[in-house]
Motif scaffolding. Structure first.
Motif, PDB file in Angstrom:
ATOM      1  N   ILE A  92      -7.437 -11.556  -3.475  1.00 18.30           N
ATOM      2  CA  ILE A  92      -6.107 -12.079  -3.742  1.00 18.30           C
ATOM      3  C   ILE A  92      -5.243 -11.903  -2.499  1.00 18.30           C
ATOM      4  CG2 ILE A  92      -6.238 -11.719  -6.226  1.00 18.30           C
ATOM      5  CD1 ILE A  92      -4.537  -9.250  -5.901  1.00 18.30           C
ATOM      6  N   ASP A  93      -4.245 -12.733  -2.375  1.00 22.11           N
ATOM      7  CA  ASP A  93      -3.406 -12.754  -1.180  1.00 22.11           C
ATOM      8  C   ASP A  93      -2.750 -11.417  -0.868  1.00 22.11           C
ATOM      9  OD1 ASP A  93      -2.180 -16.122  -1.737  1.00 22.11           O
ATOM     10  OD2 ASP A  93      -3.973 -15.408  -0.734  1.00 22.11           O
ATOM     11  N   ILE A  94      -2.509 -10.614  -1.867  1.00 23.91           N
ATOM     12  CA  ILE A  94      -1.772  -9.369  -1.633  1.00 23.91           C
ATOM     13  C   ILE A  94      -2.508  -8.460  -0.647  1.00 23.91           C
ATOM     14  CG2 ILE A  94      -2.667  -7.949  -3.533  1.00 23.91           C
ATOM     15  CD1 ILE A  94       0.426  -7.382  -4.057  1.00 23.91           C
ATOM     16  N   TYR A  95      -3.832  -8.426  -0.706  1.00 23.06           N
ATOM     17  CA  TYR A  95      -4.580  -7.574   0.218  1.00 23.06           C
ATOM     18  C   TYR A  95      -4.586  -8.150   1.636  1.00 23.06           C
ATOM     19  CZ  TYR A  95      -6.124  -4.781  -3.709  1.00 23.06           C
ATOM     20  OH  TYR A  95      -6.157  -3.963  -4.807  1.00 23.06           O
ATOM     21  N   ARG A  96      -4.508  -9.458   1.774  1.00 21.30           N
ATOM     22  CA  ARG A  96      -4.451 -10.071   3.107  1.00 21.30           C
ATOM     23  C   ARG A  96      -3.163  -9.704   3.833  1.00 21.30           C
ATOM     24  NH1 ARG A  96      -6.387 -15.466   0.782  1.00 21.30           N
ATOM     25  NH2 ARG A  96      -8.627 -15.218   0.910  1.00 21.30           N
ATOM     26  N   GLU A  97      -2.125  -9.454   3.077  1.00 18.72           N
ATOM     27  CA  GLU A  97      -0.827  -9.177   3.690  1.00 18.72           C
ATOM     28  C   GLU A  97      -0.568  -7.691   3.927  1.00 18.72           C
ATOM     29  OE1 GLU A  97       2.504 -11.426   2.586  1.00 18.72           O
ATOM     30  OE2 GLU A  97       1.319 -13.149   1.937  1.00 18.72           O
ATOM     31  N   LEU A  98      -1.447  -6.826   3.467  1.00 14.80           N
ATOM     32  CA  LEU A  98      -1.235  -5.387   3.637  1.00 14.80           C
ATOM     33  C   LEU A  98      -1.093  -4.938   5.089  1.00 14.80           C
ATOM     34  CD1 LEU A  98      -3.490  -3.679   0.970  1.00 14.80           C
ATOM     35  CD2 LEU A  98      -1.017  -3.859   1.003  1.00 14.80           C
ATOM     36  N   PRO A  99      -1.922  -5.425   6.019  1.00 14.76           N
ATOM     37  CA  PRO A  99      -1.801  -4.924   7.395  1.00 14.76           C
ATOM     38  C   PRO A  99      -0.426  -5.156   8.024  1.00 14.76           C
ATOM     39  CG  PRO A  99      -3.876  -6.074   7.112  1.00 14.76           C
ATOM     40  CD  PRO A  99      -3.066  -6.316   5.870  1.00 14.76           C
ATOM     41  N   ARG A 100       0.315  -6.145   7.540  1.00 18.30           N
ATOM     42  CA  ARG A 100       1.635  -6.442   8.106  1.00 18.30           C
ATOM     43  C   ARG A 100       2.749  -5.609   7.485  1.00 18.30           C
ATOM     44  NH1 ARG A 100       1.040 -12.680   7.297  1.00 18.30           N
ATOM     45  NH2 ARG A 100       2.402 -12.098   5.607  1.00 18.30           N
ATOM     46  N   GLN A 101       2.433  -4.816   6.474  1.00 14.18           N
ATOM     47  CA  GLN A 101       3.462  -4.083   5.744  1.00 14.18           C
ATOM     48  C   GLN A 101       3.637  -2.671   6.278  1.00 14.18           C
ATOM     49  OE1 GLN A 101       5.138  -6.002   3.739  1.00 14.18           O
ATOM     50  NE2 GLN A 101       3.616  -7.579   4.128  1.00 14.18           N
ATOM     51  N   MET A 102       4.851  -2.185   6.184  1.00 14.26           N
ATOM     52  CA  MET A 102       5.153  -0.806   6.541  1.00 14.26           C
ATOM     53  C   MET A 102       4.384   0.105   5.588  1.00 14.26           C
ATOM     54  SD  MET A 102       7.152   0.915   8.540  1.00 14.26           S
ATOM     55  CE  MET A 102       8.833   1.334   8.737  1.00 14.26           C
ATOM     56  N   GLY A 103       3.610   1.018   6.108  1.00 17.03           N
ATOM     57  CA  GLY A 103       2.826   1.910   5.273  1.00 17.03           C
ATOM     58  C   GLY A 103       1.582   1.264   4.695  1.00 17.03           C
ATOM     59  N   HIS A 104       1.314   0.026   5.061  1.00 16.74           N
ATOM     60  CA  HIS A 104       0.137  -0.715   4.600  1.00 16.74           C
ATOM     61  C   HIS A 104       0.002  -0.687   3.082  1.00 16.74           C
ATOM     62  CE1 HIS A 104      -1.069  -1.290   8.712  1.00 16.74           C
ATOM     63  NE2 HIS A 104      -0.915   0.000   8.920  1.00 16.74           N
ATOM     64  N   ALA A 105       1.129  -0.855   2.392  1.00 16.56           N
ATOM     65  CA  ALA A 105       1.128  -0.870   0.931  1.00 16.56           C
ATOM     66  C   ALA A 105       2.192  -1.838   0.426  1.00 16.56           C
ATOM     67  CB  ALA A 105       1.402   0.521   0.381  1.00 16.56           C
ATOM     68  N   ILE A 106       1.932  -2.404  -0.740  1.00 20.11           N
ATOM     69  CA  ILE A 106       2.891  -3.276  -1.406  1.00 20.11           C
ATOM     70  C   ILE A 106       3.002  -2.801  -2.846  1.00 20.11           C
ATOM     71  CG2 ILE A 106       3.386  -5.621  -2.208  1.00 20.11           C
ATOM     72  CD1 ILE A 106       1.738  -6.645   0.183  1.00 20.11           C
ATOM     73  N   THR A 107       4.226  -2.574  -3.302  1.00 19.20           N
ATOM     74  CA  THR A 107       4.463  -2.181  -4.683  1.00 19.20           C
ATOM     75  C   THR A 107       5.106  -3.348  -5.416  1.00 19.20           C
ATOM     76  OG1 THR A 107       4.757   0.117  -4.031  1.00 19.20           O
ATOM     77  CG2 THR A 107       5.586  -0.516  -6.201  1.00 19.20           C
ATOM     78  N   VAL A 108       4.505  -3.725  -6.532  1.00 19.80           N
ATOM     79  CA  VAL A 108       4.970  -4.856  -7.333  1.00 19.80           C
ATOM     80  C   VAL A 108       5.572  -4.335  -8.630  1.00 19.80           C
ATOM     81  CG1 VAL A 108       4.251  -6.924  -8.579  1.00 19.80           C
ATOM     82  CG2 VAL A 108       3.239  -6.399  -6.362  1.00 19.80           C
ATOM     83  N   ASP A 109       6.768  -4.809  -8.955  1.00 21.18           N
ATOM     84  CA  ASP A 109       7.442  -4.465 -10.203  1.00 21.18           C
ATOM     85  C   ASP A 109       7.218  -5.607 -11.188  1.00 21.18           C
ATOM     86  OD1 ASP A 109       9.227  -4.036 -12.300  1.00 21.18           O
ATOM     87  OD2 ASP A 109      10.801  -3.271 -10.990  1.00 21.18           O
ATOM     88  N   PHE A 110       6.473  -5.348 -12.259  1.00 18.20           N
ATOM     89  CA  PHE A 110       6.167  -6.391 -13.237  1.00 18.20           C
ATOM     90  C   PHE A 110       7.358  -6.731 -14.122  1.00 18.20           C
ATOM     91  CE2 PHE A 110       1.920  -4.391 -12.586  1.00 18.20           C
ATOM     92  CZ  PHE A 110       1.355  -5.454 -11.912  1.00 18.20           C
ATOM     93  N   LEU A 111       8.326  -5.836 -14.210  1.00 16.31           N
ATOM     94  CA  LEU A 111       9.502  -6.101 -15.042  1.00 16.31           C
ATOM     95  C   LEU A 111      10.438  -7.109 -14.392  1.00 16.31           C
ATOM     96  CD1 LEU A 111      10.283  -2.476 -16.251  1.00 16.31           C
ATOM     97  CD2 LEU A 111       9.068  -4.286 -17.475  1.00 16.31           C
ATOM     98  N   THR A 112      10.507  -7.086 -13.064  1.00 15.01           N
ATOM     99  CA  THR A 112      11.410  -7.997 -12.356  1.00 15.01           C
ATOM    100  C   THR A 112      10.677  -9.136 -11.654  1.00 15.01           C
ATOM    101  OG1 THR A 112      11.341  -6.705 -10.313  1.00 15.01           O
ATOM    102  CG2 THR A 112      13.062  -6.140 -11.933  1.00 15.01           C
ATOM    103  N   GLY A 113       9.371  -8.986 -11.459  1.00 12.62           N
ATOM    104  CA  GLY A 113       8.615 -10.000 -10.728  1.00 12.62           C
ATOM    105  C   GLY A 113       8.908  -9.970  -9.241  1.00 12.62           C
ATOM    106  N   ARG A 114       9.198  -8.783  -8.724  1.00 10.05           N
ATOM    107  CA  ARG A 114       9.516  -8.632  -7.300  1.00 10.05           C
ATOM    108  C   ARG A 114       8.664  -7.539  -6.679  1.00 10.05           C
ATOM    109  NH1 ARG A 114      15.993  -8.644  -7.914  1.00 10.05           N
ATOM    110  NH2 ARG A 114      16.209 -10.853  -8.415  1.00 10.05           N
ATOM    111  N   ALA A 115       8.577  -7.586  -5.354  1.00  9.55           N
ATOM    112  CA  ALA A 115       7.862  -6.553  -4.607  1.00  9.55           C
ATOM    113  C   ALA A 115       8.880  -5.653  -3.921  1.00  9.55           C
ATOM    114  CB  ALA A 115       6.938  -7.182  -3.579  1.00  9.55           C
TER     115      ALA A 115
END
Length: 111
Positions: free
Chosen positions: A2-25
């Motif tokens: 899935i696309d989320i893992y492709r974008e990890l290297p560009r993120q601070m801390g190499h992590a992305i947190t997704v909030d399912f209640l708001t639909g935002r990262a």
């Protein structure tokens, strides 16, 4: 993958947190395509709740943290309800499977 893992290297801390209640990262700088996918998670969570006779309003947190380490793709899912009950489960691989560890007696257990 899935696309989320492709974008990890560009993120601070190499992590992305997704909030399912708001639909935002979290403060991640995401591509428009991934941002659109994450926005759909809010509706997906509502459908999951309905399937299990629950309401999204019953939860104060429903999130997933996606990251990579030396063992590969990983994510942890955290859910907390309004009564304060909180559960975090860790998964590894694609598709995700529960992380298992050895307990003090040498038995394999879910982490």
């Amino acid at each position: 993958m899935i696309d989320i893992y492709r974008e990890l290297p560009r993120q601070m801390g190499h992590a992305i947190t997704v909030d399912f209640l708001t639909g935002r990262a979290n403060r991640a700088k995401l591509s428009p395509r991934l941002r659109k996918q994450i926005a759909l998670y809010k509706d997906g969570f509502a459908r999951l709740c309905k399937k299990h006779n629950a309401l999204p309003e019953m939860y104060v947190e429903a999130s997933a943290r996606f990251y990579m380490d030396r063992k590969g793709y990983r994510f942890s899912v955290t859910v907390e309800d309004r009564a304060g009950r909180r559960q975090t489960d860790e998964y590894i691989g694609m598709p995700g499977r529960r992380v298992r560890i050895l307990d003090q007696y040498g038995r394999v257990r879910r982490k």
